[in-house]
Design a protein around this motif. Structure first.
Motif, PDB file in Angstrom:
ATOM      1  N   LYS A   1      53.137 -53.869  23.120  1.00 21.67           N
ATOM      2  CA  LYS A   1      53.530 -55.289  23.229  1.00 21.67           C
ATOM      3  C   LYS A   1      53.668 -55.739  24.698  1.00 21.67           C
ATOM      4  N   ILE A   2      53.820 -54.763  25.595  1.00 23.14           N
ATOM      5  CA  ILE A   2      53.900 -55.110  27.029  1.00 23.14           C
ATOM      6  C   ILE A   2      52.608 -55.787  27.476  1.00 23.14           C
ATOM      7  N   PHE A   3      51.537 -55.505  26.738  1.00 22.39           N
ATOM      8  CA  PHE A   3      50.221 -56.086  26.979  1.00 22.39           C
ATOM      9  C   PHE A   3      50.283 -57.607  27.176  1.00 22.39           C
ATOM     10  N   TYR A   4      51.171 -58.294  26.394  1.00 26.30           N
ATOM     11  CA  TYR A   4      51.230 -59.766  26.459  1.00 26.30           C
ATOM     12  C   TYR A   4      51.842 -60.254  27.777  1.00 26.30           C
ATOM     13  N   TRP A   5      52.487 -59.385  28.480  1.00 18.81           N
ATOM     14  CA  TRP A   5      52.999 -59.708  29.826  1.00 18.81           C
ATOM     15  C   TRP A   5      52.034 -59.175  30.890  1.00 18.81           C
ATOM     16  N   HIS A   6      51.564 -57.960  30.650  1.00 16.32           N
ATOM     17  CA  HIS A   6      50.772 -57.229  31.650  1.00 16.32           C
ATOM     18  C   HIS A   6      49.437 -57.931  31.940  1.00 16.32           C
ATOM     19  N   VAL A   7      48.707 -58.288  30.897  1.00 16.79           N
ATOM     20  CA  VAL A   7      47.367 -58.856  31.107  1.00 16.79           C
ATOM     21  C   VAL A   7      47.439 -60.260  31.725  1.00 16.79           C
ATOM     22  N   PRO A   8      48.293 -61.178  31.187  1.00 21.71           N
ATOM     23  CA  PRO A   8      48.346 -62.508  31.830  1.00 21.71           C
ATOM     24  C   PRO A   8      48.829 -62.443  33.288  1.00 21.71           C
ATOM     25  N   SER A   9      49.762 -61.526  33.584  1.00 24.36           N
ATOM     26  CA  SER A   9      50.216 -61.459  34.982  1.00 24.36           C
ATOM     27  C   SER A   9      49.096 -60.929  35.882  1.00 24.36           C
ATOM     28  N   ALA A  10      48.280 -60.001  35.354  1.00 23.06           N
ATOM     29  CA  ALA A  10      47.128 -59.516  36.140  1.00 23.06           C
ATOM     30  C   ALA A  10      46.125 -60.647  36.353  1.00 23.06           C
ATOM     31  N   TRP A  11      45.928 -61.447  35.317  1.00 22.13           N
ATOM     32  CA  TRP A  11      45.032 -62.614  35.418  1.00 22.13           C
ATOM     33  C   TRP A  11      45.538 -63.565  36.517  1.00 22.13           C
ATOM     34  N   ALA A  12      46.855 -63.838  36.489  1.00 20.38           N
ATOM     35  CA  ALA A  12      47.442 -64.733  37.499  1.00 20.38           C
ATOM     36  C   ALA A  12      47.314 -64.112  38.896  1.00 20.38           C
ATOM     37  N   ALA A  13      47.427 -62.793  38.964  1.00 17.34           N
ATOM     38  CA  ALA A  13      47.296 -62.122  40.272  1.00 17.34           C
ATOM     39  C   ALA A  13      45.891 -62.333  40.829  1.00 17.34           C
ATOM     40  N   PHE A  14      44.887 -62.240  39.958  1.00 14.87           N
ATOM     41  CA  PHE A  14      43.522 -62.458  40.446  1.00 14.87           C
ATOM     42  C   PHE A  14      43.340 -63.894  40.951  1.00 14.87           C
ATOM     43  N   ILE A  15      43.986 -64.858  40.259  1.00 16.48           N
ATOM     44  CA  ILE A  15      43.914 -66.257  40.739  1.00 16.48           C
ATOM     45  C   ILE A  15      44.564 -66.342  42.125  1.00 16.48           C
ATOM     46  N   ALA A  16      45.730 -65.709  42.258  1.00 25.73           N
ATOM     47  CA  ALA A  16      46.443 -65.756  43.536  1.00 25.73           C
ATOM     48  C   ALA A  16      45.602 -65.113  44.653  1.00 25.73           C
ATOM     49  N   PHE A  17      44.946 -64.013  44.328  1.00 24.58           N
ATOM     50  CA  PHE A  17      44.124 -63.362  45.358  1.00 24.58           C
ATOM     51  C   PHE A  17      42.898 -64.223  45.717  1.00 24.58           C
ATOM     52  N   ALA A  18      42.408 -64.978  44.731  1.00 21.53           N
ATOM     53  CA  ALA A  18      41.294 -65.898  45.033  1.00 21.53           C
ATOM     54  C   ALA A  18      41.780 -66.987  45.986  1.00 21.53           C
ATOM     55  N   VAL A  19      43.010 -67.493  45.742  1.00 20.89           N
ATOM     56  CA  VAL A  19      43.588 -68.508  46.634  1.00 20.89           C
ATOM     57  C   VAL A  19      43.768 -67.919  48.033  1.00 20.89           C
ATOM     58  N   LEU A  20      44.218 -66.677  48.072  1.00 16.54           N
ATOM     59  CA  LEU A  20      44.394 -65.985  49.365  1.00 16.54           C
ATOM     60  C   LEU A  20      43.067 -65.924  50.116  1.00 16.54           C
ATOM     61  N   PHE A  21      42.005 -65.613  49.380  1.00 21.98           N
ATOM     62  CA  PHE A  21      40.676 -65.503  50.000  1.00 21.98           C
ATOM     63  C   PHE A  21      40.220 -66.856  50.546  1.00 21.98           C
ATOM     64  N   VAL A  22      40.362 -67.894  49.700  1.00 17.03           N
ATOM     65  CA  VAL A  22      39.911 -69.238  50.123  1.00 17.03           C
ATOM     66  C   VAL A  22      40.706 -69.668  51.367  1.00 17.03           C
ATOM     67  N   GLY A  23      42.038 -69.463  51.305  1.00 19.64           N
ATOM     68  CA  GLY A  23      42.897 -69.842  52.433  1.00 19.64           C
ATOM     69  C   GLY A  23      42.520 -69.084  53.698  1.00 19.64           C
ATOM     70  N   SER A  24      42.287 -67.778  53.546  1.00 19.82           N
ATOM     71  CA  SER A  24      41.929 -66.950  54.709  1.00 19.82           C
ATOM     72  C   SER A  24      40.617 -67.441  55.318  1.00 19.82           C
ATOM     73  N   ALA A  25      39.651 -67.739  54.450  1.00 16.60           N
ATOM     74  CA  ALA A  25      38.345 -68.201  54.946  1.00 16.60           C
ATOM     75  C   ALA A  25      38.489 -69.547  55.648  1.00 16.60           C
ATOM     76  N   LEU A  26      39.283 -70.451  55.049  1.00 16.49           N
ATOM     77  CA  LEU A  26      39.448 -71.773  55.665  1.00 16.49           C
ATOM     78  C   LEU A  26      40.117 -71.669  57.027  1.00 16.49           C
ATOM     79  N   TRP A  27      41.107 -70.769  57.146  1.00 22.25           N
ATOM     80  CA  TRP A  27      41.746 -70.616  58.455  1.00 22.25           C
ATOM     81  C   TRP A  27      40.772 -69.956  59.433  1.00 22.25           C
ATOM     82  N   PHE A  28      40.162 -68.869  58.993  1.00 22.00           N
ATOM     83  CA  PHE A  28      39.357 -68.058  59.911  1.00 22.00           C
ATOM     84  C   PHE A  28      38.138 -68.829  60.439  1.00 22.00           C
TER      85      PHE A  28
END
Lengths: 233, 407
Positions: free
Chosen positions: A43-70
């Motif tokens: 049942k932890i799956f219902y927390w684990h998978v969506p949080s991993a999904w959100a982490a990938f979104i956050a890392f995409a934002v990190l990438f876009v932000g890094s590229a825009l600054w750099f």
């Protein structure tokens, strides 16, 4: 207006996440008794998978932000970098923490140092921790921003690598659930709860990123005003 | 020597320090036979210009050239200058464990020349100290060494050389400043070019132009005799591996940083278990054999740690490539794995020793690279770069699994 939007996203996301937890624990069907070593822990799956999904979104934002600054020296880009790193750290830790609990129950060990998915995702989370702690330890400046945005850009290489890791090296971690094609089919009730979880985490992480960007903007304004006071003294 | 050779050019350069623009739309040309003194209040950007000319700072706009070739531009391109140049930083850029003559020989090696240093050292009253460690010198004596190292590329070259001096007078006694002024004048008359940040009136009098970062004012400098080049021989340059080996061998930094950590790990493992208790656990046994070498590698590159002293790393990066420890970590890893093999395996497998040796080398190189990548930060020691190193456990554990078959 802006504040209302940020609070709405955070509030809606929070309610959605709590609902996902309730539905996942109380309503969604349990897996077959012989499907897992520890079916209850699944049942932890219902927390684990969506949080991993959100982490990938956050890392995409990190990438876009890094590229825009750099590449463009965009102040908004730097705020996106900071927000992406903070959100990536929060959601990365949620994923790793829930994963280790699930791993303890399912595999008998919280972590496997030879599993590529676990380790590359762990590295992404540590990268976010490095960026958050590192930024706080350094005075703000172009050298600081250039260095950290370089790590943000290189770090993003890990995202697709982490995603495909379980397709090529299945050691302990199971294959992908989101966008997995035929192999990843779930029961419809399970998929529904997972979908609610993914949407809720997405809404919450958007609220988190907007709030974080707003705080960084205020920090920069305080710093600018302090410099003006320094010059006038 | 063609006195009109342009040795340094700034073209509309903008440089930031922190978030402030310190230098904006700055253009300057320094030609052979010129001494340009940067003069202005503290914080006006003099050191920033010197460090940018040495490629130590990023520039936001424009480009900087040496000998007519771009060395750094606003797109982040950095190219090694075609000719060696002299550099004296505000912080001396010296390694305390070098002797005076070793440091100056390193500079000569970068210039691919060698000469007898005694006459030059005697002019700064350092000849009796040439074999002393830099760490044992007074602050003023260390400054003299740094200034001589800055002047040396011009002193031993027939071709025009660029010399960058950042407040060379700081900490020098009157006699040494007088000697320095004579050297600046004589080297200028021999066709070399200087860019000097200074507040000292005596050095300002040596300048052909004084620049306050807004405008140039030409002046008649003090006169003298042109520099007579001492007898020089052509030498081969030391590469970064050879210099790194020298530092590592001389200071035992590899043993202090990495070797002791590896030996401590071995001791801790032995305190946990008797070797024969691992007989039925081959995977664990191989892990115990390879762990000390791996931990030694995780301590990073000892030469990079050593060069963090007094901005020595910046000095090396400006002049040539950064020295790295390559040979001794390999040897250290092999020794540690040999000892642990005899303890836990009771025999020696060459492939296991090679794996231990390579794991120390690769880990120390990777961590050294991470350390170097954060060197431009204001507080490189305060950054949490080692948070990224746990990923190294993944390949190490795979190697342990693969080598278990050799037990």
């Amino acid at each position: 207006m802006g504040e209302r939007i940020r609070i709405s996203f955070l509030g809606l996301g929070f309610v959605g996440i709590m609902s996902t937890l309730y539905l996942g624990l109380m309503w969604a069907p349990s897996v077959a008794i012989d499907a897992f070593e520890s079916p209850a822990a699944q049942k932890i799956f219902y927390w684990h998978v969506p949080s991993a999904w959100a982490a990938f979104i956050a890392f995409a934002v990190l990438f876009v932000g890094s590229a825009l600054w750099f590449f463009k020296r965009s102040p908004t880009g730097w705020r996106l970098h900071v927000a992406g790193a903070e959100a990536g750290l929060a959601t990365g830790l949620m994923t790793v923490w829930s994963g280790t609990i699930w791993g303890s129950a399912e595999w008998g060990t919280p972590w496997d140092w030879s599993d590529v998915r676990l380790n590359t995702f762990g590295l992404l989370t540590l990268l976010a921790l490095f960026l958050v702690l590192g930024r706080r330890s350094q005075p703000d400046g172009v050298e600081t921003r250039d260095t950290f945005s370089t790590f943000g850009l290189f770090g993003f290489v890990l995202v697709p690598f982490t995603y495909i890791a379980t397709r090529f090296w299945v050691i302990r971690h199971p294959g992908p659930v989101v966008a997995a094609g035929r192999d990843g089919s779930l029961q419809s009730d399970m998929a529904l709860v997972l979908l609610i979880g993914a949407i809720s985490f997405t809404v919450f992480i958007i609220g988190h990123i907007l709030t974080s960007m707003h705080i960084t903007k205020l920090e920069q304004r305080v710093e600018m005003l302090q410099s003006e006071i320094d010059r006038s003294v | 020597m063609n006195m009109s050779d342009v040795l340094l050019t700034f073209e509309s350069v903008e440089i930031r320090r922190g978030m402030s623009i310190v230098v904006s739309d700055f253009s300057l040309t320094v030609s052979s036979g010129e001494v340009v003194a940067l003069h202005g209040e503290n914080g006006c950007g003099k050191s920033t210009i010197i460090e940018a000319a040495a490629r130590l700072l990023s520039i936001e706009k424009g480009q900087i050239s040496q000998h007519g070739k771009m060395v750094i531009d606003s797109d982040g391109r950095r190219v090694m200058p075609t000719a060696p140049f002299g550099l004296t930083l505000q912080q001396n850029g010296l390694v305390g464990s070098d002797t005076i003559s070793e440091h100056l020989k390193n500079m000569m090696s970068i210039c691919k020349m060698k000469t007898n240093l005694a006459p030059i050292l005697s002019q700064y009253s350092l000849d009796h100290r040439s074999n002393d460690l830099i760490a044992h010198l007074s602050g003023g004596q260390q400054r003299k060494v740094s200034v001589i190292a800055g002047l040396l590329p011009a002193m031993i070259s027939k071709s025009p050389r660029l010399i960058l001096l950042d407040e060379p007078d700081a900490g020098l006694d009157d006699n040494s400043i007088q000697t320095l002024c004579q050297h600046i004048t004589s080297l200028r008359l021999a066709g070399h070019a200087f860019l000097i940040a200074t507040h000292d009136e005596r050095i300002l009098k040596c300048a052909t132009r004084i620049n306050d970062l807004k405008q140039d004012i030409e002046q008649n400098p003090t006169d003298g005799e042109a520099w007579k080049i001492p007898e020089v021989e052509v030498a081969t340059a030391n590469n970064f591996i050879k210099v790194g080996f020298g530092y590592n061998f001389k200071t035992k930094a590899g043993f202090a940083n990495n070797g002791i950590a590896g030996l401590l790990t071995l001791g801790i493992l032995l305190s946990l278990v008797e070797p024969f208790e691992l007989n039925n656990l081959p995977g664990l046994k191989m892990g115990f054999v390879l762990l000390p070498a791996f931990v030694a590698g995780l301590c990073g590159d000892p030469v990079v740690n050593l060069l963090r002293e007094n901005r020595a790393l910046d000095w090396w990066q400006a002049n040539t490539s950064t020295p790295r420890a390559v040979i001794l970590p390999m040897v250290g890893g092999a020794i540690l794995t040999t000892i642990s093999s005899y303890i836990f395996l009771e025999n020696l497998q060459i492939i296991v020793v090679i794996a231990g040796s390579l794991s120390t080398l690769l880990c120390s190189l990777i961590i050294g690279f991470l350390q170097l990548s954060t060197n431009k930060l204001s507080r490189p020691q305060a950054v949490f770069i080692r948070l990224l190193t746990p990923i190294l456990i993944l390949p190490w554990s795979i190697i342990v699994n693969e080598l278990t078959a050799y037990i």
